[in-house]
Design an enzyme around this catalytic site. Structure first.
Site, mmCIF file in Angstrom:
data_model
loop_
_atom_site.group_PDB
_atom_site.id
_atom_site.type_symbol
_atom_site.label_atom_id
_atom_site.label_comp_id
_atom_site.label_asym_id
_atom_site.label_seq_id
_atom_site.Cartn_x
_atom_site.Cartn_y
_atom_site.Cartn_z
ATOM 1 C CG HIS A 43 -1.911 0.966 1.410
ATOM 2 N ND1 HIS A 43 -1.672 2.263 1.807
ATOM 3 C CD2 HIS A 43 -3.241 0.873 1.204
ATOM 4 C CE1 HIS A 43 -2.825 2.919 1.835
ATOM 5 N NE2 HIS A 43 -3.795 2.101 1.471
ATOM 6 C CG ASP A 72 0.327 -2.750 6.112
ATOM 7 O OD1 ASP A 72 -0.658 -2.869 6.865
ATOM 8 O OD2 ASP A 72 0.308 -2.055 5.075
ATOM 9 C CD GLN A 131 -7.213 -4.599 3.899
ATOM 10 O OE1 GLN A 131 -8.152 -5.351 4.152
ATOM 11 N NE2 GLN A 131 -7.394 -3.312 3.675
ATOM 12 C CE LYS A 166 -7.666 -0.298 6.317
ATOM 13 N NZ LYS A 166 -8.154 0.126 5.016
ATOM 14 C CB CYS A 226 -3.631 3.288 -1.602
ATOM 15 S SG CYS A 226 -4.753 4.636 -1.270
HETATM 16 N N1 PMP Z 1 -1.920 -0.909 4.460
HETATM 17 C C1 PMP Z 1 -2.895 -1.629 3.893
HETATM 18 C C2 PMP Z 1 -2.584 -2.997 3.363
HETATM 19 C C3 PMP Z 1 -4.180 -1.110 3.792
HETATM 20 O O1 PMP Z 1 -5.148 -1.830 3.217
HETATM 21 C C4 PMP Z 1 -4.448 0.183 4.299
HETATM 22 C C5 PMP Z 1 -5.821 0.808 4.182
HETATM 23 N N2 PMP Z 1 -6.415 0.684 2.932
HETATM 24 C C6 PMP Z 1 -3.401 0.890 4.894
HETATM 25 C C7 PMP Z 1 -2.162 0.314 4.958
HETATM 26 C C8 PMP Z 1 -3.617 2.249 5.457
HETATM 27 O O2 PMP Z 1 -4.509 2.207 6.543
HETATM 28 P P1 PMP Z 1 -5.096 3.535 7.178
HETATM 29 O O3 PMP Z 1 -5.625 4.351 6.039
HETATM 30 O O4 PMP Z 1 -6.161 3.053 8.106
HETATM 31 O O5 PMP Z 1 -3.980 4.216 7.883
#
Ligand code: PMP
Length: 417
Positions: free
Chosen positions: A134, A211, A214, A237, A375
């Site tokens: 991401h 990270d 997910q 999440k 993203c």
């Molecule tokens: N890493 C991953 C794999 C994600 O899916 C996301 C959120 N889409 C993030 C980081 C960022 O999370 P947040 O926007 O809650 O900080």
């Protein structure tokens, strides 16, 4: 074994229709159709217990934490710290001091990049990430590299969306200072073999950040079993509030790291000559924290524990298999992300139809999906596509909802044929 422990081991039968009653928003209708919410990888819906817990906090407990000697401040502090302890248990961290509250995954990674990065990483050093990260696990490292002269190395993935692990071994050397890698990809669904990655990294004495944005909502996370040095996730999440997240870090590492932000709560004493920093975890929690967020997150964890993560994983996997089979039968549809081990995320493209058009037509049917690059622009670049449509599932979704998605996609194809 005590009776309570025995009861916890008994798997409660999972009733999705009963579970759905816990989520008021699922009763929404969209343009006359019952809502189908398939954007769970972006954020999850909140059970009534979380909503009511936040309400109770503001009605009966609201006060600042760690500062006051008065009644309300004591309650708020107790509840805030109880939330930390609940997070510790949830991910099986060894010490409470290893749980740092942040705004979310993004801030947690930025914290490590700024603090660990500026303590341990310098000119010529290397940080390893992967091609499926991401943006929040790419850009903080790019910023650090710009400032320090360090270099990013990127592990590629194959066309199924599986990491090419042989490349990792080739990258590791005495200049490698950190591996920062996604546990479950938000755009491909791939579950990466993170335990193996940690083992390889540690054989080179390289720490690993996972990270977990997910993975945390789909499977039981045990940071000690994974062996990772940092693990990050967001409250929103896992059915909790937005604006709260967690950085888990091994105590000995966190102790050596410089503070990320300066301000109240993160100090022991301040003079114009010398300031001394607070102990963990407060050294990394400058300013008034997100108190309602932490308390709401605890309620979300309580809720997940009640449903049981094993039940969740089993049901979501069944739903994923069902959806994969159904979507695979649609001609003109190509799944992006076909790894052997997957979380309940289905990214796809339809021949000659832009994902934004797919998303718009599905929305008319009341079906919420995500369209775009999610993203993860390098993932789109890998497949030479601008975007995908992504349906991400939760334990409150049903097979009937998957059927409605399939009918919706067939409608899209008809409109464009
Ligand atoms: N890493 C991953 C794999 C994600 O899916 C996301 C959120 N889409 C993030 C980081 C960022 O999370 P947040 O926007 O809650 O900080």
């Amino acid at each position: 074994m005590k009776l309570q422990e025995n009861l916890e081991k008994v798997s409660i039968p999972f009733d999705v229709y009963k579970v759905r009653e816990d989520f008021p928003i699922l009763k929404t209708t969209v343009r006359g159709n019952p809502l189908v919410y398939f954007d769970n990888a972006a954020t999850t819906q909140k059970p009534i217990s979380v909503i009511e817990r936040i309400r109770k906090y503001y009605e009966q407990e609201n006060s600042n934490v760690h500062r006051g000697v008065h009644y309300l401040s004591e309650i708020a502090t107790k509840e805030f710290e109880a939330a930390r302890e609940q997070v510790r248990k949830f991910i099986n961290a060894e010490f409470k001091e290893e749980i740092i509250f942040t705004r979310g995954t993004t801030e947690a990674i930025n914290l490590v990049a700024n603090s660990f990065g500026k303590t341990f990483i310098g000119q010529g050093d290397e940080i390893i990430i992967s091609e499926m990260e991401h943006h929040s696990n790419i850009v903080p490292w790019q910023l650090l590299c710009e400032e320090t002269g360090a270099k990013l190395r990127v592990i590629p993935f194959d066309d199924n969306g599986e990491l090419i692990l042989d490349e990792l071994e080739k990258f590791l050397n005495e200049r490698t200072k950190l591996i920062s890698i996604v546990h479950v990809s938000n755009s491909l669904g791939t579950v990466n073999p993170v335990k193996k990655i940690v083992e390889i990294a540690h054989s080179y004495a390289v720490p690993v950040l996972l990270d977990g944005a997910q993975s945390i909502m789909h499977q039981k996370i045990d940071v000690q079993d994974l062996g990772c040095d940092f693990f990050v996730f967001s409250g929103h999440k896992i059915y909790g509030p937005t604006g709260i997240g967690v950085l888990y870090g091994k105590k000995d590492l966190l102790e050596k790291m410089r503070p990320y932000q300066g301000g109240g709560d993160m100090i022991k004493s301040v003079t114009f000559q010398k300031t001394t920093y607070n102990d963990l975890p407060y050294k990394f929690e400058a300013g008034t924290p997100n108190i309602e967020g932490a308390i709401g997150l605890r309620a979300a964890i309580d809720y997940l524990n009640e449903i049981g993560l094993e039940n969740i994983a089993q049901y979501e996997n069944e739903l994923l298999n069902y959806a994969t089979e159904k979507l695979s039968q649609i001609s003109n549809l190509k799944l992006i992300g076909t790894a052997k081990s997957k979380g309940p995320i289905l990214s796809f493209i339809l021949e000659n139809i832009h994902p934004h058009d797919v998303g718009t037509i599905l929305d008319y049917e009341g079906i919420a999906v995500r369209t775009g690059h999610h993203c993860t622009q390098p993932v789109m670049e890998h497949f030479k596509i601008p975007a995908t449509t992504r349906a991400s599932l939760s334990f409150y979704n049903t097979k009937e909802e998957v059927d409605r998605l399939v009918q919706g996609i067939q409608k899209v194809i008809k409109v464009f044929s």
